[in-house]
Design a protein around this motif. Structure first.
Motif, PDB file in Angstrom:
ATOM      1  N   THR A   1      -6.165   4.692   9.500  1.00 34.59           N
ATOM      2  CA  THR A   1      -7.523   4.387   8.818  1.00 34.59           C
ATOM      3  C   THR A   1      -8.405   5.624   8.682  1.00 34.59           C
TER       4      THR A   1
ATOM      5  N   GLU B   1       0.853  -1.226  -0.036  1.00 36.41           N
ATOM      6  CA  GLU B   1       0.018  -0.002   0.038  1.00 36.41           C
ATOM      7  C   GLU B   1       1.104   1.294  -0.116  1.00 36.41           C
TER       8      GLU B   1
ATOM      9  N   ARG C   1      -7.086  -1.269   5.093  1.00 38.16           N
ATOM     10  CA  ARG C   1      -6.507  -1.363   6.503  1.00 38.16           C
ATOM     11  C   ARG C   1      -7.485  -1.577   7.368  1.00 38.16           C
TER      12      ARG C   1
ATOM     13  N   LYS D   1      -8.301  -5.286   7.607  1.00 33.44           N
ATOM     14  CA  LYS D   1      -7.222  -5.924   8.104  1.00 33.44           C
ATOM     15  C   LYS D   1      -7.456  -5.856   9.795  1.00 33.44           C
ATOM     16  N   GLU D   2      -7.792  -4.621   9.973  1.00 40.10           N
ATOM     17  CA  GLU D   2      -7.870  -4.304  11.545  1.00 40.10           C
ATOM     18  C   GLU D   2      -9.219  -5.209  12.091  1.00 40.10           C
TER      19      GLU D   2
END
Ligand code: GDP
Ligand code: MG
Length: 370
Positions: free
Chosen positions: A290, A62, A346, A349-350
């Motif tokens: 984020t 990223e 993101r 993924k969190e």
């Protein structure tokens, strides 16, 4: 690595994972939700399910989406040092930061009263120094734990009547691990019982041999309370900074680190950031963790509204979608679509991390019940 899990691919396409698994099976690939797919397979499945698959958004690192390119040597200009004050509790970190700030507010400077934005700048002669004044070294430690290298120099405060204590040693270790230059401020020399030489002795025992004893550790005896030798300390900071030849490229989109952030009732998410490279401008699209958004307004450490901030300058920014975390790296991004994709990635993924944790916990509970 150029891969994506089955689960992540499904989520991005807003399709059930089972559908992806079914398609894979038809291709003769048996895969679970956590299986990694290479780019070719992923794009094939996406196509089969009627989605366009954009490799550059989903598969590449990223950070490459941003502007993280090496700067040509000729684009680099000198920048001022960023300094953190560390040391044992009650040795005088806050007093020293206050003293430096108060004695260096230029007379007649607009406002004059400093605003707490997690960092401030002082002028010494024709040079400037940026001090982080987030509470002690906790912030520094948190930032370092997240891989953020924000400081160039650490001032290690050691009280002359107390000597090296556990948190002093901790600070030394942190600074060393981060490869930050250490300058020692032997503080409270005005106090009865102050013994600067004992501090020098103890420093030597921890591998910091004072210059005056033939080593290369600069020590300055100060009193944060009385303002003694503060000028000398700042001169030493500039000297060390000069040797480090600190540079950055002001002529590129900004990159830096979030120092601290909070939700303000009236103004929404407010983030104090330190620009480390490039120049940040009002209107720029910023991604931090984020959070993302166009910078609506910026304030400097004197509470003045500013339109831009270059390297080593701390500013408070408004306009983010949510509150980022201290230590988050921020980037100015040109392509809003890519920025959104990265932020979504993101968040995804969190969420995955959180779910993983919940699963572990519930399994443990299960065993306990058995
Ligand atoms: P911190 O915990 O490291 O931030 O330490 P503080 O700045 O809060 O200082 C702890 C105490 O030491 C306070 O009571 C200060 O007034 C006092 N102090 C700090 N610097 C000096 C100094 O140079 N001389 C004397 N006598 N007291 C100091
Ligand atoms: Mg303090």
């Amino acid at each position: 690595p150029e891969t994506i899990t089955v689960g992540e691919l499904a989520e991005r396409m807003k399709k059930p994972a089972a559908e992806v698994i079914k398609k894979l099976m038809l291709l003769g690939i048996m895969a679970s939700v956590n299986e990694n797919l290479d780019f070719d397979t992923a794009s094939l499945i996406a196509e089969e399910l009627g989605c366009t698959f954009e490799k550059e958004i989903i598969l590449t690192d990223e950070e490459k989406l941003f502007n993280d390119v090496e700067d040509a040597p000729e684009s680099l200009k000198p920048r001022s040092p960023v300094v953190v004050v560390m040391g044992h509790v009650d040795h005088g970190k806050t007093s020293l930061l206050d003293c430096i700030r108060n004695t260096n507010v230029t007379e007649g400077e607009f406002g004059g009263i400093t605003q707490h934005i997690g960092a401030y700048r002082v002028r010494v002669g024709d040079k400037k120094i940026t001090f982080l004044d987030t509470p002690g070294h906790e912030a520094f430690t948190a930032m370092r734990a997240r891989g953020a290298l924000v400081t160039d120099i650490a001032i290690l405060v050691v009280a002359a009547d107390d000597g090296i204590m556990p948190q002093t040693i901790e600070a030394i270790n942190h600074a060393r691990a981060a490869e930050v230059s250490i300058i020692v401020a032997i503080n409270k020399i005005d106090k009865e019982g102050a013994n600067p030489d004992r501090v020098r002795q103890e420093l030597t025992e921890h591998g910091l041999v004072p210059e005056e004893w033939g080593g290369d550790t600069i020590c300055v005896e100060v009193s944060a309370k009385k303002g003694t030798n503060i000028d000398q300390l700042l001169e030493m900071v500039l000297l060390v900074a000069e040797m480090k030849e600190l540079k950055a490229n002001p002529d590129r989109p900004a990159k830096g680190t979030v120092i601290e952030a909070q939700l303000d009732k009236g103004r929404g998410p407010v983030a104090s950031v330190l620009v480390q490279n490039g120049t940040l401008r009002v209107g720029d699209l910023v991604v931090a963790g984020t959070a993302m958004g166009h910078v609506r307004a910026m304030n400097d450490d004197k509470g003045r509204s500013v339109k831009k901030a270059g390297p080593s300058i701390p500013v408070e920014i408004l306009g983010l979608s949510e509150v980022p975390e201290g230590g988050d790296v921020f980037y100015v991004v040109e392509d809003e679509r890519k920025a959104r994709a990265v932020v979504e990635n993101r968040k995804f993924k969190e969420k995955q991390e959180r779910q993983k944790k919940t699963t572990t916990v519930s399994l443990d509970n299960l065993f306990e019940q058995i």
